[in-house]
Write a protein that holds these residues in place. Sequence first.
Motif, PDB file in Angstrom:
ATOM      1  N   HIS A  66       0.839  -1.206   0.000  1.00  0.00           N
ATOM      2  CA  HIS A  66       0.000   0.000   0.000  1.00  0.00           C
ATOM      3  C   HIS A  66       0.874   1.256   0.000  1.00  0.00           C
ATOM      4  N   PHE A  67       1.965   1.226   0.758  1.00  0.00           N
ATOM      5  CA  PHE A  67       2.924   2.334   0.724  1.00  0.00           C
ATOM      6  C   PHE A  67       3.423   2.551  -0.705  1.00  0.00           C
ATOM      7  N   ALA A  68       3.743   1.454  -1.378  1.00  0.00           N
ATOM      8  CA  ALA A  68       4.249   1.554  -2.749  1.00  0.00           C
ATOM      9  C   ALA A  68       3.202   2.181  -3.666  1.00  0.00           C
ATOM     10  N   TYR A  69       1.946   1.821  -3.453  1.00  0.00           N
ATOM     11  CA  TYR A  69       0.843   2.387  -4.249  1.00  0.00           C
ATOM     12  C   TYR A  69       0.746   3.894  -4.039  1.00  0.00           C
ATOM     13  N   VAL A  70       0.715   4.311  -2.776  1.00  0.00           N
ATOM     14  CA  VAL A  70       0.563   5.737  -2.468  1.00  0.00           C
ATOM     15  C   VAL A  70       1.782   6.529  -2.939  1.00  0.00           C
ATOM     16  N   ARG A  71       2.967   6.007  -2.677  1.00  0.00           N
ATOM     17  CA  ARG A  71       4.157   6.736  -3.093  1.00  0.00           C
ATOM     18  C   ARG A  71       4.227   6.867  -4.612  1.00  0.00           C
ATOM     19  N   SER A  72       3.813   5.832  -5.317  1.00  0.00           N
ATOM     20  CA  SER A  72       3.818   5.902  -6.784  1.00  0.00           C
ATOM     21  C   SER A  72       2.918   7.027  -7.277  1.00  0.00           C
ATOM     22  N   LEU A  73       1.743   7.160  -6.679  1.00  0.00           N
ATOM     23  CA  LEU A  73       0.825   8.244  -7.051  1.00  0.00           C
ATOM     24  C   LEU A  73       1.456   9.610  -6.791  1.00  0.00           C
ATOM     25  N   ASP A  75       1.040  19.549 -16.223  1.00  0.00           N
ATOM     26  CA  ASP A  75      -0.204  18.799 -16.401  1.00  0.00           C
ATOM     27  C   ASP A  75      -0.877  18.738 -15.019  1.00  0.00           C
ATOM     28  N   PHE A  76      -1.431  19.874 -14.617  1.00  0.00           N
ATOM     29  CA  PHE A  76      -1.940  20.000 -13.251  1.00  0.00           C
ATOM     30  C   PHE A  76      -3.223  19.224 -13.022  1.00  0.00           C
ATOM     31  N   ALA A  77      -3.962  18.936 -14.086  1.00  0.00           N
ATOM     32  CA  ALA A  77      -5.183  18.140 -13.924  1.00  0.00           C
ATOM     33  C   ALA A  77      -4.828  16.716 -13.493  1.00  0.00           C
ATOM     34  N   GLN A  78      -3.834  16.123 -14.170  1.00  0.00           N
ATOM     35  CA  GLN A  78      -3.386  14.789 -13.779  1.00  0.00           C
ATOM     36  C   GLN A  78      -2.746  14.809 -12.398  1.00  0.00           C
ATOM     37  N   ALA A  79      -1.966  15.850 -12.134  1.00  0.00           N
ATOM     38  CA  ALA A  79      -1.311  15.977 -10.828  1.00  0.00           C
ATOM     39  C   ALA A  79      -2.350  16.050  -9.715  1.00  0.00           C
ATOM     40  N   GLU A  80      -3.380  16.847  -9.930  1.00  0.00           N
ATOM     41  CA  GLU A  80      -4.435  16.984  -8.916  1.00  0.00           C
ATOM     42  C   GLU A  80      -5.122  15.644  -8.660  1.00  0.00           C
ATOM     43  N   GLU A  81      -5.475  14.965  -9.722  1.00  0.00           N
ATOM     44  CA  GLU A  81      -6.191  13.692  -9.579  1.00  0.00           C
ATOM     45  C   GLU A  81      -5.366  12.667  -8.797  1.00  0.00           C
ATOM     46  N   LYS A  82      -4.092  12.549  -9.153  1.00  0.00           N
ATOM     47  CA  LYS A  82      -3.245  11.557  -8.491  1.00  0.00           C
ATOM     48  C   LYS A  82      -2.975  11.925  -7.036  1.00  0.00           C
ATOM     49  N   ARG A 103      -4.324  22.963  -7.681  1.00  0.00           N
ATOM     50  CA  ARG A 103      -5.658  23.538  -7.874  1.00  0.00           C
ATOM     51  C   ARG A 103      -5.580  25.022  -8.230  1.00  0.00           C
ATOM     52  N   TYR A 104      -4.666  25.726  -7.595  1.00  0.00           N
ATOM     53  CA  TYR A 104      -4.466  27.138  -7.930  1.00  0.00           C
ATOM     54  C   TYR A 104      -4.084  27.281  -9.399  1.00  0.00           C
ATOM     55  N   ARG A 105      -3.163  26.433  -9.839  1.00  0.00           N
ATOM     56  CA  ARG A 105      -2.717  26.495 -11.238  1.00  0.00           C
ATOM     57  C   ARG A 105      -3.825  26.105 -12.217  1.00  0.00           C
ATOM     58  N   LEU A 106      -4.781  25.343 -11.767  1.00  0.00           N
ATOM     59  CA  LEU A 106      -5.923  24.966 -12.612  1.00  0.00           C
ATOM     60  C   LEU A 106      -7.014  26.038 -12.611  1.00  0.00           C
ATOM     61  N   GLY A 107      -6.780  27.121 -11.871  1.00  0.00           N
ATOM     62  CA  GLY A 107      -7.774  28.186 -11.791  1.00  0.00           C
ATOM     63  C   GLY A 107      -8.811  27.982 -10.707  1.00  0.00           C
ATOM     64  N   LYS A 108      -8.609  26.940  -9.894  1.00  0.00           N
ATOM     65  CA  LYS A 108      -9.536  26.660  -8.785  1.00  0.00           C
ATOM     66  C   LYS A 108      -9.044  27.404  -7.542  1.00  0.00           C
ATOM     67  N   LYS A 109      -8.994  28.743  -7.666  1.00  0.00           N
ATOM     68  CA  LYS A 109      -8.340  29.542  -6.625  1.00  0.00           C
ATOM     69  C   LYS A 109      -9.105  29.521  -5.307  1.00  0.00           C
ATOM     70  N   GLU A 110     -10.417  29.535  -5.372  1.00  0.00           N
ATOM     71  CA  GLU A 110     -11.206  29.522  -4.140  1.00  0.00           C
ATOM     72  C   GLU A 110     -10.918  28.253  -3.337  1.00  0.00           C
ATOM     73  N   ALA A 111     -10.873  27.120  -4.031  1.00  0.00           N
ATOM     74  CA  ALA A 111     -10.577  25.847  -3.360  1.00  0.00           C
ATOM     75  C   ALA A 111      -9.144  25.831  -2.835  1.00  0.00           C
ATOM     76  N   ALA A 112      -8.216  26.431  -3.588  1.00  0.00           N
ATOM     77  CA  ALA A 112      -6.810  26.461  -3.169  1.00  0.00           C
ATOM     78  C   ALA A 112      -6.642  27.289  -1.899  1.00  0.00           C
ATOM     79  N   TYR A 113      -7.243  28.479  -1.882  1.00  0.00           N
ATOM     80  CA  TYR A 113      -7.159  29.339  -0.697  1.00  0.00           C
ATOM     81  C   TYR A 113      -7.821  28.672   0.508  1.00  0.00           C
ATOM     82  N   ALA A 114      -9.004  28.130   0.288  1.00  0.00           N
ATOM     83  CA  ALA A 114      -9.741  27.500   1.390  1.00  0.00           C
ATOM     84  C   ALA A 114      -8.978  26.292   1.936  1.00  0.00           C
ATOM     85  N   GLY A 115      -8.381  25.524   1.034  1.00  0.00           N
ATOM     86  CA  GLY A 115      -7.620  24.357   1.450  1.00  0.00           C
ATOM     87  C   GLY A 115      -6.434  24.738   2.325  1.00  0.00           C
TER      88      GLY A 115
END
Length: 230
Positions: A68-75, A87-94, A123-135
């Motif tokens: 499981h560690f290997a799985y999480v670290r790979s992501l 590629d911030f969309a892929q980065a965010e998802e992973k 998320r900030y780089r994807l334009g999701k600034k409200e979520a980035a600030y709140a996070g």
Amino acid sequence: MTHLDNLKEAARQQIAHLLPNGIFDEFDQLNSRMLIAVTCLQRGLKDLAYPLFQSIAEHGPADNENRHFAYVRSLVEMAEMDAEKEDFAQAEEKMDTALREFPESMGYMMSRVHLEVYLTYYRYRLGKKEAAYAGLEEIIRREEKRFRELGPEDGRNLAGPGLSYAIHQLALFHGEDGNWKQAVEVFRRLRDTVSEVDEESWGQGESLAEQGRYAEAYQHMEESVSYHAG
């Protein structure tokens, strides 16, 4: 030969001399493959490392702790490489998946707080600034509470690095959005979380802030502190 066989042979040619004898004979074992992938990454062989991490992540979560560690670290590693390519969309998802699957016992290996901050950056780089600030605000509230509960010395040592990083990132967001006064106000919260501050440089920053020269003030304050950013 399969795609995985090709990766294995390419990695063998590049890094076999750096690893224990027989490690490539254990390639089907995900922990051995993880060691190969990490070694490729450390050597800058990202075109090999990425698909190796991908082949591990494809197995999904596991009941076995090491797998499981290997799985999480790979992501996590793939997310960071995705971000390097913007590629911030892929980065965010992973990274989002990695954090949802992140076991508490993995904290000795990598800082969950730093990974949470990375996610807000994506998320900030994807334009999701409200979520980035709140996070970030949520991370900071939580870690400031932990800092207070630990006390000054343990707080700086245990909670300080992640908290400082989150505060710094929030200040950078405000600065990037042109809100330098707010950036200075946020950055002031970082002062108590670090063990060393250049008082002269910080004082110059405060003096500039009093003059309303907030962008310059921020630069001086930023240069006056030192901490492990991740």
